[in-house]
Motif scaffolding. Structure first.
Motif, PDB file in Angstrom:
ATOM      1  N   GLY A   1       0.524  -1.642  -0.231  1.00 48.43           N
ATOM      2  CA  GLY A   1      -0.307  -0.407  -0.427  1.00 48.43           C
ATOM      3  C   GLY A   1       0.882   1.462  -0.257  1.00 48.43           C
ATOM      4  O   GLY A   1       0.511   2.756  -0.636  1.00 48.43           O
ATOM      5  N   LYS A   2       1.833   1.334   0.728  1.00 46.56           N
ATOM      6  CA  LYS A   2       3.366   2.731   0.589  1.00 46.56           C
ATOM      7  C   LYS A   2       4.153   2.463  -0.591  1.00 46.56           C
ATOM      8  O   LYS A   2       4.921   3.657  -0.340  1.00 46.56           O
ATOM      9  N   SER A   3       4.081   1.425  -1.552  1.00 48.68           N
ATOM     10  CA  SER A   3       4.352   1.099  -3.085  1.00 48.68           C
ATOM     11  C   SER A   3       5.041   2.584  -3.683  1.00 48.68           C
ATOM     12  O   SER A   3       5.396   3.141  -4.026  1.00 48.68           O
ATOM     13  N   ASP A   4       3.503   3.156  -3.496  1.00 54.38           N
ATOM     14  CA  ASP A   4       3.100   4.179  -4.786  1.00 54.38           C
ATOM     15  C   ASP A   4       3.975   5.743  -4.113  1.00 54.38           C
ATOM     16  O   ASP A   4       5.045   6.605  -4.660  1.00 54.38           O
ATOM     17  N   ARG A   5       4.683   5.279  -2.826  1.00 55.30           N
ATOM     18  CA  ARG A   5       5.254   6.961  -1.784  1.00 55.30           C
ATOM     19  C   ARG A   5       6.674   6.233  -2.456  1.00 55.30           C
ATOM     20  O   ARG A   5       7.046   7.293  -2.639  1.00 55.30           O
TER      21      ARG A   5
ATOM     22  N   SER B   1      28.266   9.244  -2.867  1.00 52.54           N
ATOM     23  CA  SER B   1      29.396  10.066  -2.635  1.00 52.54           C
ATOM     24  C   SER B   1      30.339   9.353  -1.877  1.00 52.54           C
ATOM     25  O   SER B   1      31.228   9.287  -2.093  1.00 52.54           O
ATOM     26  N   GLY B   2      29.207   8.545  -1.338  1.00 54.50           N
ATOM     27  CA  GLY B   2      30.332   7.110   0.061  1.00 54.50           C
ATOM     28  C   GLY B   2      29.378   6.563   1.015  1.00 54.50           C
ATOM     29  O   GLY B   2      28.071   7.158   0.015  1.00 54.50           O
ATOM     30  N   ILE B   3      29.914   5.476   1.629  1.00 54.93           N
ATOM     31  CA  ILE B   3      29.177   5.103   1.968  1.00 54.93           C
ATOM     32  C   ILE B   3      28.106   5.871   3.428  1.00 54.93           C
ATOM     33  O   ILE B   3      27.157   4.886   3.232  1.00 54.93           O
ATOM     34  N   ASP B   4      28.141   6.509   3.904  1.00 57.21           N
ATOM     35  CA  ASP B   4      27.401   6.935   4.527  1.00 57.21           C
ATOM     36  C   ASP B   4      26.775   7.557   3.847  1.00 57.21           C
ATOM     37  O   ASP B   4      25.383   7.531   4.225  1.00 57.21           O
ATOM     38  N   SER B   5      26.421   8.180   2.698  1.00 60.16           N
ATOM     39  CA  SER B   5      25.272   8.907   1.823  1.00 60.16           C
ATOM     40  C   SER B   5      24.767   7.459   1.319  1.00 60.16           C
ATOM     41  O   SER B   5      23.373   7.630   1.292  1.00 60.16           O
ATOM     42  N   LEU B   6      25.375   6.638   1.257  1.00 60.87           N
ATOM     43  CA  LEU B   6      24.699   4.867   0.663  1.00 60.87           C
ATOM     44  C   LEU B   6      23.569   4.732   1.468  1.00 60.87           C
ATOM     45  O   LEU B   6      22.484   4.470   1.871  1.00 60.87           O
ATOM     46  N   GLU B   7      24.316   4.844   2.557  1.00 65.84           N
ATOM     47  CA  GLU B   7      23.212   4.141   3.897  1.00 65.84           C
ATOM     48  C   GLU B   7      22.394   4.732   4.591  1.00 65.84           C
ATOM     49  O   GLU B   7      21.184   4.677   4.543  1.00 65.84           O
ATOM     50  N   THR B   8      22.217   6.529   4.359  1.00 65.83           N
ATOM     51  CA  THR B   8      21.317   7.397   4.781  1.00 65.83           C
ATOM     52  C   THR B   8      19.943   6.965   3.726  1.00 65.83           C
ATOM     53  O   THR B   8      19.024   7.200   3.461  1.00 65.83           O
ATOM     54  N   LYS B   9      20.268   7.258   2.450  1.00 64.48           N
ATOM     55  CA  LYS B   9      19.211   6.713   1.657  1.00 64.48           C
ATOM     56  C   LYS B   9      19.137   5.166   1.710  1.00 64.48           C
ATOM     57  O   LYS B   9      17.242   4.677   1.820  1.00 64.48           O
ATOM     58  N   LEU B  10      19.890   4.517   1.968  1.00 63.27           N
ATOM     59  CA  LEU B  10      18.839   2.825   3.363  1.00 63.27           C
ATOM     60  C   LEU B  10      17.921   3.126   3.366  1.00 63.27           C
ATOM     61  O   LEU B  10      16.694   2.474   4.350  1.00 63.27           O
ATOM     62  N   LEU B  11      18.450   3.921   4.390  1.00 63.55           N
ATOM     63  CA  LEU B  11      16.840   4.122   6.332  1.00 63.55           C
ATOM     64  C   LEU B  11      16.460   4.590   5.453  1.00 63.55           C
ATOM     65  O   LEU B  11      14.958   4.430   6.472  1.00 63.55           O
ATOM     66  N   GLU B  12      16.277   6.060   4.582  1.00 64.91           N
ATOM     67  CA  GLU B  12      14.877   6.339   4.752  1.00 64.91           C
ATOM     68  C   GLU B  12      14.294   5.711   3.811  1.00 64.91           C
ATOM     69  O   GLU B  12      12.881   5.563   3.804  1.00 64.91           O
ATOM     70  N   MET B  13      14.866   4.633   2.824  1.00 69.22           N
ATOM     71  CA  MET B  13      13.891   3.819   2.285  1.00 69.22           C
ATOM     72  C   MET B  13      12.973   3.168   3.454  1.00 69.22           C
ATOM     73  O   MET B  13      11.994   2.506   2.907  1.00 69.22           O
ATOM     74  N   LYS B  14      13.881   2.456   4.662  1.00 75.57           N
ATOM     75  CA  LYS B  14      13.004   1.937   5.246  1.00 75.57           C
ATOM     76  C   LYS B  14      12.481   2.298   5.964  1.00 75.57           C
ATOM     77  O   LYS B  14      11.479   1.493   6.914  1.00 75.57           O
ATOM     78  N   LYS B  15      12.192   3.739   6.347  1.00 73.85           N
ATOM     79  CA  LYS B  15      11.885   4.516   6.932  1.00 73.85           C
ATOM     80  C   LYS B  15       9.894   4.312   6.633  1.00 73.85           C
ATOM     81  O   LYS B  15       9.039   4.353   6.815  1.00 73.85           O
ATOM     82  N   GLU B  16       9.854   3.873   4.806  1.00 77.28           N
ATOM     83  CA  GLU B  16       8.079   4.251   3.995  1.00 77.28           C
ATOM     84  C   GLU B  16       8.119   2.741   4.031  1.00 77.28           C
ATOM     85  O   GLU B  16       7.214   2.797   4.751  1.00 77.28           O
ATOM     86  N   CYS B  17       8.374   1.759   3.948  1.00 79.62           N
ATOM     87  CA  CYS B  17       8.011   0.747   3.639  1.00 79.62           C
ATOM     88  C   CYS B  17       9.014  -1.182   3.183  1.00 79.62           C
ATOM     89  O   CYS B  17       8.680  -2.195   3.237  1.00 79.62           O
ATOM     90  N   VAL B  18       9.901  -0.410   3.848  1.00 81.22           N
ATOM     91  CA  VAL B  18      11.413  -1.747   2.830  1.00 81.22           C
ATOM     92  C   VAL B  18      11.867  -2.036   4.223  1.00 81.22           C
ATOM     93  O   VAL B  18      11.869  -1.888   5.460  1.00 81.22           O
ATOM     94  N   VAL B  19      11.090  -3.670   4.662  1.00 79.84           N
ATOM     95  CA  VAL B  19      11.510  -4.311   5.196  1.00 79.84           C
ATOM     96  C   VAL B  19      12.733  -5.172   5.601  1.00 79.84           C
ATOM     97  O   VAL B  19      13.204  -5.987   6.278  1.00 79.84           O
TER      98      VAL B  19
END
Length: 150
Positions: A75-79, A109-127
């Protein structure tokens, strides 16, 4: 699509900025004829877009990763997909079969930036996610070239 169209596509795939005048001799057509063919391929959707391909390291994005993600709530995939479409560092996104729902190609730009992106996705609906870091690119083709008609 004939062999001339395929040749034009091959030349544009090598360099999307190549002019019709530059292709004229190799294709053995006039400049207006080449431009007409290119316009027709754009109108019919064969050519979706012409662009440049940048070197990630040269533009400050040396980290490249493939990330497989599994959604917890469709249900959150569109977001999530809207978020991914707005993130310029998410270069590609594909819905796939199997254990994961999507595969992403992400530059950072770096591993920290990649980690931030992954954490943002997990906040949405990535399990669940699985990340593969790219060490080196050996082959990249920006677009498929059609085979010769048989």
């Amino acid at each position: 699509m004939d062999s001339i169209d395929r040749k034009i596509l091959e030349l544009l795939a090598e360099d999307s900025g190549r002019s019709a005048a530059d292709m004229s001799e190799e294709v053995r057509l006039s400049v207006p004829a080449i431009n007409k063919r290119i316009s027709k391929m754009k109108e019919t959707g064969i050519i979706k877009k012409q662009t440049v391909i940048l070197d990630g390291e040269s533009v400050g994005k040396p980290v490249m990763a493939f990330v497989m993600i599994e959604l917890g709530d469709f249900g959150k995939s569109d977001r999530l997909l809207k978020m991914l479409s707005e993130d310029r560092d998410v270069l590609e996104c594909y819905a796939v079969t199997g254990e994961f729902d999507y595969i992403l190609k992400i530059c950072a730009s770096g591993i920290d930036s990649l980690e931030t992106k992954l954490l943002e996705m997990k906040k949405e609906c990535v399990v669940k996610s699985h990340t593969i870091l790219c060490l080196r690119e050996y082959k990249f083709e920006a677009t498929p070239i059609p085979d010769e008609a048989k």
